[in-house]
Scaffold this motif. Structure first.
Motif, short mmCIF file in Angstrom:
data_model
loop_
_atom_site.label_atom_id
_atom_site.label_comp_id
_atom_site.label_asym_id
_atom_site.label_seq_id
_atom_site.Cartn_x
_atom_site.Cartn_y
_atom_site.Cartn_z
N ALA A 133 0.58 -0.75 0.39
CA ALA A 133 0.20 0.38 -0.05
C ALA A 133 1.04 1.31 -0.20
O ALA A 133 0.49 2.30 -0.42
N GLY A 134 2.24 0.88 0.15
CA GLY A 134 2.91 2.58 0.14
C GLY A 134 2.71 3.09 1.61
O GLY A 134 3.54 4.48 1.43
N VAL A 135 2.05 3.20 2.18
CA VAL A 135 1.80 3.60 3.63
C VAL A 135 2.62 2.60 5.46
O VAL A 135 2.60 1.67 4.57
N TRP A 136 2.87 3.28 6.09
CA TRP A 136 2.98 2.91 7.67
C TRP A 136 1.79 2.44 8.21
O TRP A 136 0.79 3.13 7.86
N LEU A 137 2.11 0.95 9.09
CA LEU A 137 1.45 1.66 9.82
C LEU A 137 1.83 2.68 10.97
O LEU A 137 2.34 3.58 11.14
N ALA A 144 8.30 7.20 13.83
CA ALA A 144 8.90 8.37 12.56
C ALA A 144 8.84 9.23 13.19
O ALA A 144 9.79 10.25 13.42
N LEU A 145 7.75 10.36 13.30
CA LEU A 145 7.37 11.15 14.02
C LEU A 145 8.63 11.54 15.22
O LEU A 145 9.53 12.89 15.46
N TRP A 146 8.00 11.01 16.08
CA TRP A 146 9.33 11.35 17.15
C TRP A 146 11.02 10.96 17.05
O TRP A 146 11.77 11.89 17.03
N ALA A 185 11.93 13.36 2.33
CA ALA A 185 13.86 13.02 3.17
C ALA A 185 13.65 11.67 3.57
O ALA A 185 14.40 10.35 4.28
N GLU A 186 12.76 12.26 5.02
CA GLU A 186 12.68 11.74 6.43
C GLU A 186 11.75 10.28 5.96
O GLU A 186 12.24 9.42 5.97
N ARG A 187 10.91 10.51 4.93
CA ARG A 187 10.61 8.99 4.90
C ARG A 187 11.04 7.80 4.53
O ARG A 187 10.70 6.79 4.48
N ALA A 188 12.14 8.10 3.34
CA ALA A 188 12.39 7.05 2.54
C ALA A 188 14.01 6.86 3.94
O ALA A 188 13.95 5.33 3.58
N LEU A 189 14.71 7.80 4.45
CA LEU A 189 15.24 6.75 5.42
C LEU A 189 15.05 5.99 6.24
O LEU A 189 15.72 5.07 7.32
N GLY A 190 13.16 6.65 6.62
CA GLY A 190 12.24 5.30 7.53
C GLY A 190 12.05 4.06 6.80
O GLY A 190 11.64 3.12 7.56
N GLN A 191 12.42 3.92 5.78
CA GLN A 191 11.65 2.18 5.08
C GLN A 191 12.05 1.58 5.15
O GLN A 191 12.12 0.66 5.68
#
Length: 323
Positions: A133-137, A144-146, A185-191
């Motif tokens: 789905a391309g989204v996270w739980l 990730a926000l933390w 960029a942050e989302r890419a690093l979190g993958q």
């Protein structure tokens, strides 16, 4: 408090001595126990962005050491093999079963190559609404926000408790109220930490012998959902897996999996949805005659020597008290 710390220190010292002296290995290999340990993993990731107190990912080198340790002591079998033994009354054979919850991309990219190297089977429980789905739980969005500094640790813990204790439909609103988001960029690093499998990866893993089960559609706390919603979560997730890989997908693991996350109503829902078993997140060893709709699991310590001694102690207690 001081007494508790001393007891913990003494236990660690004893475990370290037993492991590095070889005594723990000798005991583990010599025990004849009719029980099994279902081990609960989530992900294998060398750059985890999870808060330390909830970090359910394991470094790849540590995971490799875990598997080497287990291979020297136990027979690692598939979940289906264990269920066959339970259902047919066969000996459990001091077995180990490896399971992974949620369906992280790193299960395919990092964990599975290590499992293949050791010729070990595993079962992955998929949160199907998030596969491909391309989204996270939602909880991982929160972590990730933390990690990015968008929210404080105290707010993260408060919102985590809300998401875990409310119906899954509330999660979107809880996150929306935070009024914060990650940069691309942050989302890419979190993958590596939070990215989910896609169905092509699931099919490839299934072709390589990995078993798949359901972890609901939305990673909901089943105990707070209505009976109708429980059945939708169970039936839809199973149908999705069956449609994608052609497998019966008859095993289920409760999200969160603690005492407060399941009850007799949810147990009946699992049965009514046609599952073969339901697995919890705690409870110790699996024994002969175990209720297959409340199968326990054990966690792990990232310290291989501690994990080894903890498992040996569990099996030793079972040996000394087989009833």
């Amino acid at each position: 408090m001081l007494r508790i710390r001393w007891k913990a220190w003494l236990k660690r010292a004893a475990f370290r001595l037993l492991y590095y002296s070889g005594l723990e290995l000798l005991v583990a290999r010599s025990l004849r126990v009719n029980a099994a340990a279902v081990i609960m993993y989530h992900g294998v990731c060398d750059a985890s962005q999870l808060p330390p107190e909830v970090d359910f990912h394991l470094n790849s080198s540590i995971f490799d050491r875990h598997l080497r340790m287990l291979k020297r002591r136990y027979a690692v079998v598939s979940l289906r093999q264990l269920l066959d033994r339970i259902e047919h009354g066969g000996p459990l054979g001091k077995a180990i079963v490896l399971t992974f919850d949620d369906g992280y991309r790193n299960n395919a990219t990092v964990a599975h190559p290590i499992l293949q190297r050791h010729s070990m089977p595993c079962t992955i429980f998929l949160t199907t609404a998030y596969i491909g789905a391309g989204v996270w739980l939602p909880l991982n969005e929160l972590y990730a926000l933390w990690y990015s500094g968008r929210i404080t640790g105290s707010l993260m813990k408060e919102l985590r408790a809300q998401i875990r204790s409310r119906p899954a439909s509330c999660a979107v609103g809880i996150l929306r109220d935070v009024k914060a988001d990650l940069t691309p960029a942050e989302r890419a690093l979190g993958q590596d930490s939070f990215g989910m499998l896609d169905w092509e990866q699931v099919r490839d893993l299934a072709a390589r012998g990995v078993e798949f089960g359901s972890h609901t559609c939305t990673h909901c706390n089943m105990a707070v959902e209505t009976r109708d919603r429980q059945l939708i979560e169970l039936q839809t997730s199973r149908q999705s897996i069956r449609a994608e890989i052609g497998d019966e997908a008859a095993t289920f693991a409760y999200p969160f999996g603690r005492t407060e996350n399941w009850n007799q109503e949810t147990r009946q829902s699992v049965i009514d949805a046609g599952y073969r078993c339901a697995i919890l997140a705690s409870g110790g060893l699996v024994k002969s005659g175990q209720d297959v709709f409340a199968l326990p699991r054990v966690g792990y310590s990232p310290e291989t020597w501690y994990f080894a001694c903890d498992l040996t102690l569990l099996f030793l207690k079972r040996y000394l008290n087989p009833v």
